[in-house]
Write an enzyme that holds these catalytic residues in place. Structure first.
Site, PDB file in Angstrom:
ATOM      1  CG  HIS A 144      -1.663   1.068   1.451  1.00  0.00           C
ATOM      2  ND1 HIS A 144      -2.725   1.460   0.768  1.00  0.00           N
ATOM      3  CD2 HIS A 144      -1.381   2.175   2.141  1.00  0.00           C
ATOM      4  CE1 HIS A 144      -3.281   2.813   1.284  1.00  0.00           C
ATOM      5  NE2 HIS A 144      -2.380   3.134   1.993  1.00  0.00           N
ATOM      6  CD  GLU A 145       2.123   3.478   3.545  1.00  0.00           C
ATOM      7  OE1 GLU A 145       2.297   4.542   3.065  1.00  0.00           O
ATOM      8  OE2 GLU A 145       1.024   3.316   4.252  1.00  0.00           O
ATOM      9  CG  HIS A 201       0.456   6.292  -0.613  1.00  0.00           C
ATOM     10  ND1 HIS A 201      -0.805   6.810  -1.079  1.00  0.00           N
ATOM     11  CD2 HIS A 201       0.146   5.496   0.417  1.00  0.00           C
ATOM     12  CE1 HIS A 201      -1.730   6.251  -0.133  1.00  0.00           C
ATOM     13  NE2 HIS A 201      -1.255   5.520   0.714  1.00  0.00           N
TER      14      HIS A 201
END
Length: 172
Positions: free
Chosen positions: A130-131, A134
């Site tokens: 998920h990170e 980004h």
């Protein structure tokens, strides 16, 4: 970021008008506010990630100090097709993680010790993935620049509040 600079300019104009009692006085403070916002934006672009990590108390890790975390980040970076970011740990019991930086080549990922204690490897992969999304989508750049620009607006607003509280700008 352009909207935030425009908002900063408008706030600067209002502060100047209130300080000098004349719309012409707002021109100088507008220029100052835009200069402050622009400086903050440029500074953020090149050093904002270091500031965020320092404020968070993050310490950089490597393969010797945290091999499993490094392995998971390396694996997920390869899967996401992004360069390997720098990896940090924050001593905090709250489970949390974030990514920061100006682009994928200058990215960092930080995880808390609480997150590492609570998640198994598969769950950690999900969080790191998920990170890294980004990072790949350049959300990290947008967050950094907007965060500092909003901080500049807050500083200007506090200045205006203190100025008016202590009787500045009274015309009577």
């Amino acid at each position: 970021a352009g909207f935030v600079v425009l908002l900063l300019a408008l706030l600067g104009f209002v502060v100047g008008w209130a300080m000098f009692g004349d719309p012409a006085g707002g021109i100088f403070t507008t220029i100052g506010a835009v200069a402050l916002g622009s400086l903050a934006g440029v500074g953020t672009y090149f050093a904002g990630d270091s500031l965020v990590l320092a404020v968070s108390g993050a310490r950089e890790i490597d393969d010797q100090s945290a091999p499993q975390v490094m392995n998971v980040v390396r694996e997920m970076a390869t899967a996401a097709n992004v360069p390997m970011p720098r990896v940090y740990i924050i001593e905090d019991t709250a489970p949390n993680a974030f990514a920061t930086g100006r682009d994928p080549k200058h990215a960092s990922v930080a995880v808390t010790t609480g997150l590492l204690q609570k998640l198994d490897r598969e769950e950690l992969q999900g969080v790191i993935g998920h990170e890294l999304s980004h990072v790949r989508n350049l959300d990290i750049r947008f967050s950094l620049v907007v965060g500092v620009m909003v901080g500049a607006i807050a500083i200007l607003a506090v200045f205006f509040l203190r100025f008016t509280f202590w009787g500045g700008g009274s015309r009577g």
